[in-house]
Design a protein around this motif. Sequence first.
Motif, PDB file in Angstrom:
ATOM      1  N   GLY A 139     152.022   2.833  59.540  1.00 30.17           N
ATOM      2  CA  GLY A 139     151.953   2.380  60.934  1.00 30.17           C
ATOM      3  C   GLY A 139     152.174   3.517  61.906  1.00 30.17           C
ATOM      4  N   ASP A 140     153.138   4.388  61.561  1.00 26.49           N
ATOM      5  CA  ASP A 140     153.413   5.531  62.434  1.00 26.49           C
ATOM      6  C   ASP A 140     152.196   6.444  62.503  1.00 26.49           C
ATOM      7  OD1 ASP A 140     155.908   4.757  63.034  1.00 26.49           O
ATOM      8  OD2 ASP A 140     156.853   5.847  61.372  1.00 26.49           O
ATOM      9  N   ALA A 141     151.677   6.707  61.304  1.00 28.73           N
ATOM     10  CA  ALA A 141     150.598   7.690  61.241  1.00 28.73           C
ATOM     11  C   ALA A 141     149.349   7.209  61.963  1.00 28.73           C
ATOM     12  CB  ALA A 141     150.272   7.987  59.788  1.00 28.73           C
ATOM     13  N   SER A 142     149.024   5.926  61.814  1.00 28.33           N
ATOM     14  CA  SER A 142     147.739   5.482  62.359  1.00 28.33           C
ATOM     15  C   SER A 142     147.810   5.083  63.825  1.00 28.33           C
ATOM     16  CB  SER A 142     147.204   4.310  61.540  1.00 28.33           C
ATOM     17  OG  SER A 142     148.090   3.229  61.643  1.00 28.33           O
ATOM     18  N   SER A 143     148.966   4.584  64.263  1.00 27.66           N
ATOM     19  CA  SER A 143     148.969   4.074  65.627  1.00 27.66           C
ATOM     20  C   SER A 143     149.864   4.850  66.583  1.00 27.66           C
ATOM     21  CB  SER A 143     149.383   2.600  65.630  1.00 27.66           C
ATOM     22  OG  SER A 143     150.654   2.486  65.058  1.00 27.66           O
ATOM     23  N   GLN A 144     150.770   5.680  66.063  1.00 30.16           N
ATOM     24  CA  GLN A 144     151.678   6.394  66.947  1.00 30.16           C
ATOM     25  C   GLN A 144     151.345   7.881  67.035  1.00 30.16           C
ATOM     26  OE1 GLN A 144     154.076   4.737  68.562  1.00 30.16           O
ATOM     27  NE2 GLN A 144     153.776   2.784  67.504  1.00 30.16           N
ATOM     28  N   SER A 145     151.065   8.467  65.875  1.00 30.36           N
ATOM     29  CA  SER A 145     150.908   9.921  65.846  1.00 30.36           C
ATOM     30  C   SER A 145     149.616  10.355  66.511  1.00 30.36           C
ATOM     31  CB  SER A 145     150.915  10.391  64.396  1.00 30.36           C
ATOM     32  OG  SER A 145     150.616  11.760  64.353  1.00 30.36           O
ATOM     33  N   LEU A 146     149.676  11.563  67.080  1.00 31.97           N
ATOM     34  CA  LEU A 146     148.466  12.159  67.644  1.00 31.97           C
ATOM     35  C   LEU A 146     147.574  12.702  66.548  1.00 31.97           C
ATOM     36  CD1 LEU A 146     150.023  14.387  70.449  1.00 31.97           C
ATOM     37  CD2 LEU A 146     148.627  12.366  70.811  1.00 31.97           C
ATOM     38  N   PHE A 147     148.167  12.926  65.359  1.00 37.37           N
ATOM     39  CA  PHE A 147     147.447  13.652  64.318  1.00 37.37           C
ATOM     40  C   PHE A 147     147.201  12.761  63.104  1.00 37.37           C
ATOM     41  CE2 PHE A 147     149.889  16.623  66.878  1.00 37.37           C
ATOM     42  CZ  PHE A 147     148.843  17.364  67.402  1.00 37.37           C
ATOM     43  N   PRO A 148     146.197  13.086  62.307  1.00 36.80           N
ATOM     44  CA  PRO A 148     145.774  12.166  61.246  1.00 36.80           C
ATOM     45  C   PRO A 148     146.786  12.039  60.115  1.00 36.80           C
ATOM     46  CG  PRO A 148     144.513  14.199  61.159  1.00 36.80           C
ATOM     47  CD  PRO A 148     145.340  14.273  62.404  1.00 36.80           C
ATOM     48  N   PRO A 149     146.671  10.959  59.347  1.00 38.91           N
ATOM     49  CA  PRO A 149     147.683  10.660  58.326  1.00 38.91           C
ATOM     50  C   PRO A 149     147.560  11.487  57.054  1.00 38.91           C
ATOM     51  CG  PRO A 149     146.036   8.921  58.407  1.00 38.91           C
ATOM     52  CD  PRO A 149     145.709   9.864  59.505  1.00 38.91           C
ATOM     53  N   ASP A 150     146.672  12.490  57.031  1.00 40.35           N
ATOM     54  CA  ASP A 150     146.630  13.352  55.848  1.00 40.35           C
ATOM     55  C   ASP A 150     147.091  14.766  56.191  1.00 40.35           C
ATOM     56  OD1 ASP A 150     144.437  14.013  57.379  1.00 40.35           O
ATOM     57  OD2 ASP A 150     143.205  14.573  55.654  1.00 40.35           O
ATOM     58  N   TRP A 151     147.803  14.919  57.302  1.00 39.57           N
ATOM     59  CA  TRP A 151     148.359  16.223  57.657  1.00 39.57           C
ATOM     60  C   TRP A 151     149.810  16.317  57.187  1.00 39.57           C
ATOM     61  CZ3 TRP A 151     146.845  18.373  63.178  1.00 39.57           C
ATOM     62  CH2 TRP A 151     145.445  18.579  63.210  1.00 39.57           C
ATOM     63  N   ILE A 152     150.243  17.561  57.087  1.00 44.12           N
ATOM     64  CA  ILE A 152     151.643  17.833  56.755  1.00 44.12           C
ATOM     65  C   ILE A 152     152.309  18.356  58.026  1.00 44.12           C
ATOM     66  CG2 ILE A 152     153.148  19.403  55.454  1.00 44.12           C
ATOM     67  CD1 ILE A 152     150.917  19.391  53.281  1.00 44.12           C
ATOM     68  N   PHE A 153     153.520  17.894  58.305  1.00 40.27           N
ATOM     69  CA  PHE A 153     154.226  18.338  59.507  1.00 40.27           C
ATOM     70  C   PHE A 153     155.446  19.171  59.115  1.00 40.27           C
ATOM     71  CE2 PHE A 153     151.995  14.413  60.348  1.00 40.27           C
ATOM     72  CZ  PHE A 153     151.195  14.800  61.403  1.00 40.27           C
ATOM     73  N   SER A 154     155.682  20.201  59.899  1.00 38.32           N
ATOM     74  CA  SER A 154     156.793  21.109  59.565  1.00 38.32           C
ATOM     75  C   SER A 154     157.342  21.727  60.850  1.00 38.32           C
ATOM     76  CB  SER A 154     156.288  22.224  58.636  1.00 38.32           C
ATOM     77  OG  SER A 154     155.441  23.104  59.379  1.00 38.32           O
ATOM     78  N   ILE A 192     135.425   7.203  56.939  1.00 37.40           N
ATOM     79  CA  ILE A 192     135.805   5.964  57.625  1.00 37.40           C
ATOM     80  C   ILE A 192     137.319   5.964  57.907  1.00 37.40           C
ATOM     81  CG2 ILE A 192     136.274   4.519  55.572  1.00 37.40           C
ATOM     82  CD1 ILE A 192     134.119   3.276  58.423  1.00 37.40           C
ATOM     83  N   GLU A 193     138.084   6.653  57.035  1.00 34.70           N
ATOM     84  CA  GLU A 193     139.540   6.693  57.222  1.00 34.70           C
ATOM     85  C   GLU A 193     139.891   7.444  58.515  1.00 34.70           C
ATOM     86  OE1 GLU A 193     137.954   7.613  54.474  1.00 34.70           O
ATOM     87  OE2 GLU A 193     138.734   6.430  52.802  1.00 34.70           O
ATOM     88  N   TYR A 194     139.252   8.575  58.726  1.00 38.62           N
ATOM     89  CA  TYR A 194     139.501   9.347  59.939  1.00 38.62           C
ATOM     90  C   TYR A 194     139.025   8.576  61.178  1.00 38.62           C
ATOM     91  CZ  TYR A 194     141.368  13.940  58.731  1.00 38.62           C
ATOM     92  OH  TYR A 194     142.205  14.970  58.385  1.00 38.62           O
ATOM     93  N   ALA A 195     137.911   7.880  61.011  1.00 39.01           N
ATOM     94  CA  ALA A 195     137.387   7.118  62.150  1.00 39.01           C
ATOM     95  C   ALA A 195     138.357   6.013  62.543  1.00 39.01           C
ATOM     96  CB  ALA A 195     136.031   6.533  61.797  1.00 39.01           C
ATOM     97  N   ARG A 196     138.922   5.345  61.536  1.00 42.82           N
ATOM     98  CA  ARG A 196     139.903   4.279  61.828  1.00 42.82           C
ATOM     99  C   ARG A 196     141.119   4.867  62.545  1.00 42.82           C
ATOM    100  NH1 ARG A 196     139.129   2.209  56.081  1.00 42.82           N
ATOM    101  NH2 ARG A 196     137.500   0.645  56.311  1.00 42.82           N
ATOM    102  N   PHE A 197     141.547   6.038  62.070  1.00 43.98           N
ATOM    103  CA  PHE A 197     142.690   6.683  62.724  1.00 43.98           C
ATOM    104  C   PHE A 197     142.356   7.006  64.181  1.00 43.98           C
ATOM    105  CE2 PHE A 197     144.235  10.863  64.118  1.00 43.98           C
ATOM    106  CZ  PHE A 197     145.571  10.538  64.324  1.00 43.98           C
ATOM    107  N   LEU A 198     141.164   7.538  64.391  1.00 45.14           N
ATOM    108  CA  LEU A 198     140.808   7.985  65.748  1.00 45.14           C
ATOM    109  C   LEU A 198     140.774   6.833  66.739  1.00 45.14           C
ATOM    110  CD1 LEU A 198     138.082  10.710  65.101  1.00 45.14           C
ATOM    111  CD2 LEU A 198     140.273  11.042  66.241  1.00 45.14           C
ATOM    112  N   ILE A 199     140.271   5.680  66.306  1.00 43.40           N
ATOM    113  CA  ILE A 199     140.228   4.583  67.289  1.00 43.40           C
ATOM    114  C   ILE A 199     141.390   3.607  67.116  1.00 43.40           C
ATOM    115  CG2 ILE A 199     137.729   4.750  67.618  1.00 43.40           C
ATOM    116  CD1 ILE A 199     137.527   2.123  66.053  1.00 43.40           C
ATOM    117  N   GLY A 200     142.232   3.876  66.122  1.00 43.79           N
ATOM    118  CA  GLY A 200     143.462   3.098  65.997  1.00 43.79           C
ATOM    119  C   GLY A 200     143.265   1.683  65.503  1.00 43.79           C
ATOM    120  N   ILE A 201     142.442   1.509  64.469  1.00 43.11           N
ATOM    121  CA  ILE A 201     142.325   0.160  63.880  1.00 43.11           C
ATOM    122  C   ILE A 201     142.841   0.193  62.447  1.00 43.11           C
ATOM    123  CG2 ILE A 201     140.426  -0.589  65.354  1.00 43.11           C
ATOM    124  CD1 ILE A 201     138.522  -0.140  62.998  1.00 43.11           C
TER     125      ILE A 201
END
Lengths: 350, 413
Positions: free
Chosen positions: A154-169, B163-172
């Motif tokens: 939830g954090d990664a997809s709706s809160q973070s500015l950056f994608p959920p396959d990045w590493i943060f440090s 599609i995973e990156y696209a979902r992230f970009l538009i937040g669905i």
Amino acid sequence: MLSLKIALRPNKRFVLAIIGVAICILYISGTTALVGGLREGRQMLMEENDGAYYLCSKSPDLSQSVFTVEEVGDIGWGRHLWGVLGVVQFCNVTTYVAGFEDYSGLMQNPPVIENENGIILGSMLEDVWNVNCTHLQTSSGPKPMSVESVLEAGDASSQSLFPPDWIFSTSDYARECAGKPAGSYSFFITKDVEGIDTDGLFIQHLTSKEEFFLKGVEQVESNLWLLTSISSIIALLVVYNIMQVEISARKKDIKILRGVGGSRRWIMGVFTFEAGAASFLGACFGIILGIVGANLIISCFSLVGYTVMLAPSADLGSVAVPFTMALATGFVGGATASFMNTRNWMEGEK
Amino acid sequence: MILKRNVAWGLLLCFAVFSMIVPLLMGLMAIPETVTGGGDIIIITQKDQSSPLNRTLVENLKSCPNVTALSPEIIIPTVVNGHPAMCRGVERLDMLELDGLTLHGDWVDVNTAVIGKDLARRMGVDVGSRITITSPSRNAVVSVEIVGTYSSQNPSDGLLISIEYARFLIGISPGSYTLIRLISSNPLDVQKIVDDSGIAVTNIEIMGPSDSGWTGNGGDGENITSGDSEVRITRRYTNFFSISESGGGFTSTAFIYGKQTVDAAVIALGIMTGVLVTVGVVVLILRGIAEGRKDVGVLMAIGATRNKLRMFFLKDLVFLVLLSAPLGMAVGVVLSYVIGGIFPLVAFGQTIAPHSTLEVLVFLASGAVLIPLTAWIIGGEPTIGEEPRSLFSPLELQTPFTTLENVLREEKK
């Protein structure tokens, strides 16, 4: 005075020439006003778009971008989110490591990194994480790491500015991974570009739909300019022809004037002036009618329920350009025709 | 011949300009269709965020025997390297199968992308480049490596991401899509599956020429007929850009207004070009008629009836139009492609292809017939209605008939 009287003698053909020129210039002026109006509409939208966040870097490839805070001007520290980005291999998956001084801009309830080699995994990396994998592969060799936490989906997809396959440090750790010098950054995110030295800086809107629309309209504008320019050449050819026909139709007058002793230069002057006068009057009427006509067409769209964000207006492009073009073409057309006709008369005399 | 043949050159020029501008303007207005592929592809879009298209619906549609190819997608209008681009989150194999794209390179990882050859050329990127993509609707950014290019019969203007990156970009949420494109031999089957899915607000749109007479569910309970394409295209734009908006808001409104603004500018330019060409043709024919006034006078003087003169004029006019219009139209249409090749015309990141459909050609042909006819009505009829005496200048009337003949001979020279 005589030449003025001859040139401006009211006749049907002179009036028709003015109408012909007016219609051609109407086209140039009207279309220029329309496309200019589109630009105005775009600028209005740009003003609406103020207040968006900007992503600034030295290159479109964030991982290749390197700069120091001083390089982009005296813009203060606290108002912006500064980040370092590098490409790494995490458990045989190529991904990015992003380092920040302060995570509060990234997400609500940001995690804390306690160790200097500590990293936070984006949720998508949890599936590929092998606990036996203890190093990140970087361009300068393996770099020890310790996974401290994994971001919730939830954090990664709706809160973070950056994608959920990045590493943060931390930013220091990211710099070491990316092989970038101490104190350097890859990008910064800001709401206010005022005071920033934008020279050589690559700036993108962080929310791009308005920018997409603005750039898209800009492309439409360029296309319309091209099409308008091509059609305008035709309009000018018509003006040129009108003047040729108008002066050629006065062949008898030219012969009479030559017969009574008028010099060739004087006759050419008279008829070139006549062509110029017709072009001048035609251009004046054409410009007025063009701008009024363009506004009329756009008003019709409003009447049928369209919301049109363009207002054709009189500016340098829609007034001075068609006026100058009409006058120049008219003079050239008139001069050429009178030159040919006076020359023919001389040849006939021989 | 009463109308001089040199008029044909002017007519040819006018028809060529008209036939060049109209297909390009029509191509500009058809941009929304080119985004989704056009042809016989059926488009299903979500109405708003509350009812996203989901994997179950996709699986149900895929299992339908009449559906031959299907691609669930997320379309993201964005700006990459300063260029507007339609970025598309896709399930890789589905998309390639539906559009018949030729992929050059391997495309596996979620943080990689494939770019259309035309867009890559415009942006100056190639395989191995890394680009940054920002979200259209929220503050989000991804960086992707271009691992391949694709080409197709149509212009390749797309940027394909996972599609995973696209979902992230538009937040669905995972498993959601915003658009399903499919090819089916029976749209009503598709309609039934969508109705059964319980997704209450879904638009089904059929693009292309084969949609005639078909009626679908408009999403709000109203029916959409195939002839209502403007409404459907506008609505699709709304859907694309209101995905993450609550109740539409400024953005979707801006896009609708923006499309209407561009349409208005294009139509206005088309009208003005039409007026210019009409005036040009009318002036040329009037000039031809004016030059032939004396011939008409002579013919009337030697006893030609008005009907006979009308036939002479119309024969000349038909001859000139048949000589100039088809050639002018052909030259114009070819020029529209040449111009598109020399100066690639792009709008909203999509290459403008001249729209030389049958409808456009019929429209151009109608213009080629109607405009000269208008000129005839304005100039030809009044001329043959005049008294023979009025067709000569006073000077010519003062000369003996033999001298008049000389005058005419000289004029003809």
